[in-house]
Design a protein around this motif. Sequence first.
Motif, PDB file in Angstrom:
ATOM      1  N   HIS A 172       0.837  -1.368   0.175  1.00 20.64           N
ATOM      2  CA  HIS A 172       0.011  -0.015   0.174  1.00 20.64           C
ATOM      3  C   HIS A 172       0.951   1.237  -0.003  1.00 20.64           C
ATOM      4  N   VAL A 173       0.566   2.065  -1.013  1.00 17.40           N
ATOM      5  CA  VAL A 173       1.227   3.353  -0.924  1.00 17.40           C
ATOM      6  C   VAL A 173       0.755   4.400  -0.774  1.00 17.40           C
ATOM      7  N   GLY A 174       1.111   5.575   0.009  1.00 19.23           N
ATOM      8  CA  GLY A 174       0.643   6.640   0.561  1.00 19.23           C
ATOM      9  C   GLY A 174       1.143   7.943   0.260  1.00 19.23           C
ATOM     10  N   ALA A 175       0.623   9.019  -0.471  1.00 20.33           N
ATOM     11  CA  ALA A 175       1.338  10.406  -0.426  1.00 20.33           C
ATOM     12  C   ALA A 175       1.354  11.039   1.006  1.00 20.33           C
ATOM     13  N   LEU A 176       2.142  11.260   1.414  1.00 16.82           N
ATOM     14  CA  LEU A 176       1.823  12.337   2.900  1.00 16.82           C
ATOM     15  C   LEU A 176       2.365  13.633   2.607  1.00 16.82           C
ATOM     16  N   ALA A 177       1.645  14.447   3.029  1.00 14.45           N
ATOM     17  CA  ALA A 177       1.806  15.836   3.233  1.00 14.45           C
ATOM     18  C   ALA A 177       1.440  16.497   4.337  1.00 14.45           C
ATOM     19  N   GLY A 178       2.609  16.965   5.090  1.00 10.09           N
ATOM     20  CA  GLY A 178       2.286  17.408   6.451  1.00 10.09           C
ATOM     21  C   GLY A 178       1.815  16.306   7.564  1.00 10.09           C
ATOM     22  N   GLY A 179       2.286  15.200   7.195  1.00  8.73           N
ATOM     23  CA  GLY A 179       1.874  14.071   7.964  1.00  8.73           C
ATOM     24  C   GLY A 179       0.402  13.490   8.014  1.00  8.73           C
ATOM     25  N   LEU A 180      -0.261  13.998   6.750  1.00 11.04           N
ATOM     26  CA  LEU A 180      -1.650  13.726   6.289  1.00 11.04           C
ATOM     27  C   LEU A 180      -1.381  12.778   5.159  1.00 11.04           C
ATOM     28  N   VAL A 181      -2.249  11.752   5.110  1.00  6.40           N
ATOM     29  CA  VAL A 181      -2.353  10.869   3.831  1.00  6.40           C
ATOM     30  C   VAL A 181      -3.256  11.578   2.761  1.00  6.40           C
ATOM     31  N   VAL A 182      -2.812  12.279   1.700  1.00  5.39           N
ATOM     32  CA  VAL A 182      -3.419  12.841   0.852  1.00  5.39           C
ATOM     33  C   VAL A 182      -3.764  12.096  -0.614  1.00  5.39           C
ATOM     34  N   ALA A 183      -3.122  10.817  -0.722  1.00  4.10           N
ATOM     35  CA  ALA A 183      -3.517   9.781  -1.877  1.00  4.10           C
ATOM     36  C   ALA A 183      -3.154   8.545  -1.237  1.00  4.10           C
ATOM     37  N   ILE A 184      -3.688   7.670  -2.083  1.00  8.78           N
ATOM     38  CA  ILE A 184      -3.499   6.071  -1.643  1.00  8.78           C
ATOM     39  C   ILE A 184      -3.690   5.456  -3.078  1.00  8.78           C
TER      40      ILE A 184
ATOM     41  N   ARG B  28      -2.428  -6.236  -9.449  1.00  7.58           N
ATOM     42  CA  ARG B  28      -3.589  -5.617  -9.376  1.00  7.58           C
ATOM     43  C   ARG B  28      -3.430  -4.148  -8.979  1.00  7.58           C
ATOM     44  N   LEU B  29      -3.864  -3.331  -9.313  1.00  4.01           N
ATOM     45  CA  LEU B  29      -4.252  -1.814  -8.587  1.00  4.01           C
ATOM     46  C   LEU B  29      -5.578  -1.595  -8.245  1.00  4.01           C
ATOM     47  N   ARG B  30      -5.679  -1.234  -6.770  1.00  2.05           N
ATOM     48  CA  ARG B  30      -7.060  -0.920  -6.358  1.00  2.05           C
ATOM     49  C   ARG B  30      -6.866   0.288  -5.274  1.00  2.05           C
ATOM     50  N   GLY B  31      -8.067   0.687  -5.139  1.00  2.00           N
ATOM     51  CA  GLY B  31      -8.280   1.890  -3.926  1.00  2.00           C
ATOM     52  C   GLY B  31      -7.280   2.972  -4.361  1.00  2.00           C
ATOM     53  N   MET B  32      -7.178   3.391  -5.598  1.00  2.00           N
ATOM     54  CA  MET B  32      -6.525   4.768  -6.126  1.00  2.00           C
ATOM     55  C   MET B  32      -7.363   6.018  -5.884  1.00  2.00           C
ATOM     56  N   ALA B  33      -7.094   6.717  -4.947  1.00  2.00           N
ATOM     57  CA  ALA B  33      -7.604   7.672  -4.599  1.00  2.00           C
ATOM     58  C   ALA B  33      -6.994   9.290  -4.180  1.00  2.00           C
ATOM     59  N   THR B  34      -7.121  10.145  -4.430  1.00  5.93           N
ATOM     60  CA  THR B  34      -6.576  11.412  -3.965  1.00  5.93           C
ATOM     61  C   THR B  34      -7.619  12.221  -3.232  1.00  5.93           C
ATOM     62  N   SER B  35      -7.344  12.936  -2.032  1.00  7.79           N
ATOM     63  CA  SER B  35      -8.354  13.659  -1.334  1.00  7.79           C
ATOM     64  C   SER B  35      -9.020  14.851  -2.285  1.00  7.79           C
TER      65      SER B  35
ATOM     66  N   GLY C 299      -0.851  16.841  -9.156  1.00 10.87           N
ATOM     67  CA  GLY C 299       0.356  16.119  -9.266  1.00 10.87           C
ATOM     68  C   GLY C 299       0.509  14.984  -8.411  1.00 10.87           C
ATOM     69  N   VAL C 300      -0.107  15.027  -7.284  1.00  3.51           N
ATOM     70  CA  VAL C 300       0.119  13.985  -6.204  1.00  3.51           C
ATOM     71  C   VAL C 300      -0.479  12.666  -6.476  1.00  3.51           C
ATOM     72  N   GLY C 301      -1.539  12.364  -7.248  1.00  6.26           N
ATOM     73  CA  GLY C 301      -1.927  11.356  -7.823  1.00  6.26           C
ATOM     74  C   GLY C 301      -1.186  10.447  -8.930  1.00  6.26           C
ATOM     75  N   GLY C 302      -0.519  11.371  -9.596  1.00  8.64           N
ATOM     76  CA  GLY C 302       0.392  11.008 -10.490  1.00  8.64           C
ATOM     77  C   GLY C 302       1.766  10.419 -10.016  1.00  8.64           C
ATOM     78  N   ALA C 303       2.144  11.365  -9.053  1.00  8.46           N
ATOM     79  CA  ALA C 303       3.397  10.809  -8.101  1.00  8.46           C
ATOM     80  C   ALA C 303       3.318   9.705  -7.456  1.00  8.46           C
TER      81      ALA C 303
END
Length: 154
Positions: A48-60, A78-85, A92-96
């Motif tokens: 599971h990958v998370g994009a963290l900004a200021g300690g918050l998970v903003v994309a998964i 298989r990719l599942r559960g792809m989401a950006t707040s 660009g966070v979802g792409g990253a």
Amino acid sequence: MDAHGLGLVECTLIDPRETWPLRQAVLRPHETEDEMDWAGDALATTFHVGALAGGLVVAIGSAYKEARPGRHDAHAYRLRGMATSPEARGTGVGGALLRHVLDACRERGATELWCNARETASGFYVRFAFETLEGPFELPGTGPHFLMRHLFDR
Ligand SMILES: CC(C)(COP(=O)(O)OP(=O)(O)OC[C@H]1O[C@@H](n2cnc3c(N)ncnc32)[C@H](O)[C@@H]1OP(=O)(O)O)[C@@H](O)C(=O)NCCC(=O)NCCS
């Protein structure tokens, strides 16, 4: 990376539970957070990958070692559960995050990364060299989808 006002954004492996709030809020608002514990989440081959900004998970996004339906490819993911707040979208966070998932799959020797992509998000995957294999088809509760995949060079 600095994604337009989000500050420093770091993509990193996260615990499955850390995906639950965004999964529920963005992808399954009609379900409860307790229902976000998906089959295969805890397997050693899942990540599971998370994009963290200021300690918050903003994309998964989560990747499962799983062949496409009817196939027997032991190295497919298989990719599942792809989401950006909602607040972080279009920065660009979802792409990253997706690039991080693709790199992690490649490091694990993946042949392909496939997903059931929501019709509304299919253009996002096209930007990351996903091709459409099937669809559109309806999935209960979440609307029309395409089966898409990114093929890795081997
Ligand atoms: C789809 C989603 C994850 C994209 O995340 P994001 O953080 O907004 O994406 P980014 O800002 O990193 O966009 C990366 C690129 O994809 C493009 N893009 C983003 N969403 C897109 C969409 N829905 N359709 C077409 N292109 C899209 C962006 O314009 C950008 O292109 P560029 O590099 O040429 O500028 C996000 O919109 C989301 O969570 N949507 C709701 C949930 C969902 O549908 N998830 C996918 C389920 S299959």
